[in-house]
Design a protein around this motif. Sequence first.
Motif, PDB file in Angstrom:
ATOM      1  N   LEU A  44       0.830  -1.207   0.000  1.00  0.00           N
ATOM      2  CA  LEU A  44       0.000   0.000   0.000  1.00  0.00           C
ATOM      3  C   LEU A  44       0.866   1.261   0.000  1.00  0.00           C
ATOM      4  O   LEU A  44       0.549   2.243  -0.680  1.00  0.00           O
ATOM      5  CB  LEU A  44      -0.928  -0.005   1.213  1.00  0.00           C
ATOM      6  CG  LEU A  44      -2.067  -1.023   1.193  1.00  0.00           C
ATOM      7  CD1 LEU A  44      -2.787  -1.040   2.532  1.00  0.00           C
ATOM      8  CD2 LEU A  44      -3.058  -0.723   0.074  1.00  0.00           C
ATOM      9  N   ALA A  45       1.945   1.233   0.770  1.00  0.00           N
ATOM     10  CA  ALA A  45       2.858   2.375   0.783  1.00  0.00           C
ATOM     11  C   ALA A  45       3.503   2.568  -0.588  1.00  0.00           C
ATOM     12  O   ALA A  45       3.626   3.704  -1.077  1.00  0.00           O
ATOM     13  CB  ALA A  45       3.926   2.176   1.854  1.00  0.00           C
ATOM     14  N   TYR A  46       3.871   1.466  -1.214  1.00  0.00           N
ATOM     15  CA  TYR A  46       4.444   1.547  -2.560  1.00  0.00           C
ATOM     16  C   TYR A  46       3.415   2.066  -3.565  1.00  0.00           C
ATOM     17  O   TYR A  46       3.746   2.862  -4.453  1.00  0.00           O
ATOM     18  CB  TYR A  46       4.946   0.162  -2.974  1.00  0.00           C
ATOM     19  CG  TYR A  46       5.484   0.108  -4.386  1.00  0.00           C
ATOM     20  CD1 TYR A  46       6.746   0.601  -4.682  1.00  0.00           C
ATOM     21  CD2 TYR A  46       4.725  -0.437  -5.423  1.00  0.00           C
ATOM     22  CE1 TYR A  46       7.248   0.560  -5.963  1.00  0.00           C
ATOM     23  CE2 TYR A  46       5.213  -0.487  -6.710  1.00  0.00           C
ATOM     24  CZ  TYR A  46       6.473   0.018  -6.987  1.00  0.00           C
ATOM     25  OH  TYR A  46       6.949  -0.016  -8.268  1.00  0.00           O
ATOM     26  N   THR A  47       2.176   1.622  -3.417  1.00  0.00           N
ATOM     27  CA  THR A  47       1.114   2.068  -4.319  1.00  0.00           C
ATOM     28  C   THR A  47       0.882   3.559  -4.179  1.00  0.00           C
ATOM     29  O   THR A  47       0.664   4.266  -5.181  1.00  0.00           O
ATOM     30  CB  THR A  47      -0.193   1.311  -4.019  1.00  0.00           C
ATOM     31  OG1 THR A  47       0.048  -0.089  -4.121  1.00  0.00           O
ATOM     32  CG2 THR A  47      -1.277   1.694  -4.999  1.00  0.00           C
ATOM     33  N   GLY A  93      -6.416   4.644 -17.490  1.00  0.00           N
ATOM     34  CA  GLY A  93      -7.340   5.396 -18.327  1.00  0.00           C
ATOM     35  C   GLY A  93      -7.680   6.761 -17.777  1.00  0.00           C
ATOM     36  O   GLY A  93      -8.728   7.319 -18.056  1.00  0.00           O
ATOM     37  N   GLY A  94      -6.789   7.362 -16.992  1.00  0.00           N
ATOM     38  CA  GLY A  94      -7.056   8.668 -16.425  1.00  0.00           C
ATOM     39  C   GLY A  94      -8.058   8.668 -15.307  1.00  0.00           C
ATOM     40  O   GLY A  94      -8.523   9.718 -14.887  1.00  0.00           O
ATOM     41  N   ALA A  95      -8.435   7.526 -14.787  1.00  0.00           N
ATOM     42  CA  ALA A  95      -9.480   7.438 -13.775  1.00  0.00           C
ATOM     43  C   ALA A  95      -8.946   6.848 -12.485  1.00  0.00           C
ATOM     44  O   ALA A  95      -8.002   6.071 -12.470  1.00  0.00           O
ATOM     45  CB  ALA A  95     -10.635   6.589 -14.284  1.00  0.00           C
ATOM     46  N   ASN A  96      -9.597   7.264 -11.397  1.00  0.00           N
ATOM     47  CA  ASN A  96      -9.409   6.658 -10.086  1.00  0.00           C
ATOM     48  C   ASN A  96      -8.020   6.846  -9.478  1.00  0.00           C
ATOM     49  O   ASN A  96      -7.672   6.178  -8.526  1.00  0.00           O
ATOM     50  CB  ASN A  96      -9.715   5.144 -10.137  1.00  0.00           C
ATOM     51  CG  ASN A  96     -11.167   4.904 -10.446  1.00  0.00           C
ATOM     52  OD1 ASN A  96     -12.028   5.709 -10.147  1.00  0.00           O
ATOM     53  ND2 ASN A  96     -11.438   3.770 -11.055  1.00  0.00           N
ATOM     54  N   ALA A  97      -7.222   7.766 -10.039  1.00  0.00           N
ATOM     55  CA  ALA A  97      -5.932   8.150  -9.468  1.00  0.00           C
ATOM     56  C   ALA A  97      -5.030   6.936  -9.233  1.00  0.00           C
ATOM     57  O   ALA A  97      -5.037   5.970  -9.988  1.00  0.00           O
ATOM     58  CB  ALA A  97      -6.138   8.949  -8.193  1.00  0.00           C
ATOM     59  N   SER A  98      -4.242   7.002  -8.163  1.00  0.00           N
ATOM     60  CA  SER A  98      -3.201   5.976  -7.945  1.00  0.00           C
ATOM     61  C   SER A  98      -3.714   4.860  -7.051  1.00  0.00           C
ATOM     62  O   SER A  98      -3.438   4.838  -5.859  1.00  0.00           O
ATOM     63  CB  SER A  98      -1.953   6.620  -7.349  1.00  0.00           C
ATOM     64  OG  SER A  98      -1.436   7.582  -8.219  1.00  0.00           O
ATOM     65  N   THR A 138      -4.089  -2.928  -4.956  1.00  0.00           N
ATOM     66  CA  THR A 138      -3.620  -3.464  -3.677  1.00  0.00           C
ATOM     67  C   THR A 138      -4.663  -3.342  -2.566  1.00  0.00           C
ATOM     68  O   THR A 138      -4.657  -4.142  -1.628  1.00  0.00           O
ATOM     69  CB  THR A 138      -2.339  -2.739  -3.244  1.00  0.00           C
ATOM     70  OG1 THR A 138      -2.570  -1.309  -3.295  1.00  0.00           O
ATOM     71  CG2 THR A 138      -1.195  -3.079  -4.167  1.00  0.00           C
ATOM     72  N   SER A 139      -5.551  -2.348  -2.656  1.00  0.00           N
ATOM     73  CA  SER A 139      -6.547  -2.178  -1.600  1.00  0.00           C
ATOM     74  C   SER A 139      -7.506  -3.364  -1.539  1.00  0.00           C
ATOM     75  O   SER A 139      -8.029  -3.694  -0.468  1.00  0.00           O
ATOM     76  CB  SER A 139      -7.337  -0.882  -1.815  1.00  0.00           C
ATOM     77  OG  SER A 139      -7.997  -0.894  -3.069  1.00  0.00           O
ATOM     78  N   ALA A 140      -7.752  -4.029  -2.669  1.00  0.00           N
ATOM     79  CA  ALA A 140      -8.627  -5.209  -2.675  1.00  0.00           C
ATOM     80  C   ALA A 140      -7.996  -6.349  -1.888  1.00  0.00           C
ATOM     81  O   ALA A 140      -8.669  -7.054  -1.127  1.00  0.00           O
ATOM     82  CB  ALA A 140      -8.909  -5.651  -4.112  1.00  0.00           C
ATOM     83  N   LEU A 141      -6.685  -6.540  -2.039  1.00  0.00           N
ATOM     84  CA  LEU A 141      -5.985  -7.550  -1.253  1.00  0.00           C
ATOM     85  C   LEU A 141      -5.941  -7.156   0.217  1.00  0.00           C
ATOM     86  O   LEU A 141      -6.082  -8.008   1.105  1.00  0.00           O
ATOM     87  CB  LEU A 141      -4.564  -7.733  -1.791  1.00  0.00           C
ATOM     88  CG  LEU A 141      -3.651  -8.689  -1.018  1.00  0.00           C
ATOM     89  CD1 LEU A 141      -4.220 -10.101  -1.029  1.00  0.00           C
ATOM     90  CD2 LEU A 141      -2.234  -8.668  -1.596  1.00  0.00           C
ATOM     91  N   ALA A 142      -5.758  -5.871   0.476  1.00  0.00           N
ATOM     92  CA  ALA A 142      -5.688  -5.390   1.856  1.00  0.00           C
ATOM     93  C   ALA A 142      -6.977  -5.687   2.608  1.00  0.00           C
ATOM     94  O   ALA A 142      -6.944  -6.035   3.800  1.00  0.00           O
ATOM     95  CB  ALA A 142      -5.403  -3.891   1.871  1.00  0.00           C
TER      96      ALA A 142
END
Length: 428
Positions: free
Chosen positions: A89-92, A100-105, A119-123
């Motif tokens: 998550l820190a790396y992400t 596609g320009g959406a939903n940021a990082s 990564t948030s889905a795994l978290a």
Amino acid sequence: MKALLTNLKGDKGIWAFVSLLALFSFMPVFSASTNLVYVVGKGSTIGYLMKHLVHIFIGFCLIYFVHKTPYHYFKAISKVALPIVVLLLAYTMVQGTTIGGANASRWIQVPFIGVSFQTSALALIVLMVYVARYLSKIEGKEYTFQSSLFELWLPVFSVIILILPANFSTAALIFSMVCMLVFVGKYPMKYLGIIIGAGLVGLIMFVLVAKAFPDAMPNRVDTWMSRIERFSSDEPNEDDYQIEKAKIAIASGKIYGLGPGKSVQKNFLPQSSSDFIFAIIVEEYGLLGGLAILFMYLMLFFRFLITSHKAPTMFGKLLIVGLGFPIIFQALVNMGVAVELLPTTGQTLPLISSGGSSIWMTCIAIGIILSVTKKEEEIAQEEEEKRQREEILQRLIDKEMEESKEVEEDYSIETVGDNPMNAVLNKE
């Protein structure tokens, strides 16, 4: 095929509803992909369909292999995986890419294979398993708020803080589901109230700092605020484009829909194959189609309730609740956004929306739940086998007693004269 089906363990109802949702997903995803092909000019409809097929196939392979793993193994796995998830998550947050320009990082690129991973889905999965492990560990034991603050809430808030700047909806989903899980796990309400209050204060402070120092860290606070303002305002806004197109799609579907593949708004609605796929489903299959999807999710929810009640251990019960309920809650949020009951969140429709990591993480969660229900079946089977052995043993005992009784009836004791010592054994 018969051998494969015999190897599918666990609750058959969960298997059935998950399979139905996955099979149905091909039609709306194939239909909505024309937006990317003919409007955006990327790929082909068959290519997107095959890509979705691969995602679903990998997802069901994950379900199969995960559900074969004894569920108590996940206690140790969550303890080891949680620090890894925090690092990811820190790396992400630092190196995440934009799709596609959406939903940021929110995504990172997996090296060598060119696959994007959220990564948030795994978290969410790792954290819910970790919380279930902690709650089962302290069951029936005395503990203090300070000890739970370090062992439980420090990891929870570490994960949420790393997700929050780029993905408020997922952070809110995780926090609400953790609070629900600890409530089910009989965590003291006074402690939970303190945690919820601290979470709200922390969120307000984060928003104030982000507004005061917008360049201090990458965040999407302005996007959240604008979405909430648009949702609560009655004045028309040019940024309401997605919601307006989704409402038009839903209104066009009426009762029976326009028919499979005949959606018009898919050509104008961004994210028509992911975030707003429910609007396309209602447009093509009507109110009946939308209610059918809602019914399947609700039936899946009821199966989670039933299987959690039957779970052999507290850890198993909490696993089903902690991993199953977020799937249903996410589906309801996605539908609520499409019909403008909720502001835009970016949550996909589980098992139906296109996308690799979201499907795979949902399938891993389903696999863990099925692992718990598989243990229920094994216990029930052992009890049935024990009952059958007891019945066989009882029948053998009864048979021996009947044979012994028959032998006794074949012989009788007859007394000769008045002296009992003169008794003789006569066969009748």
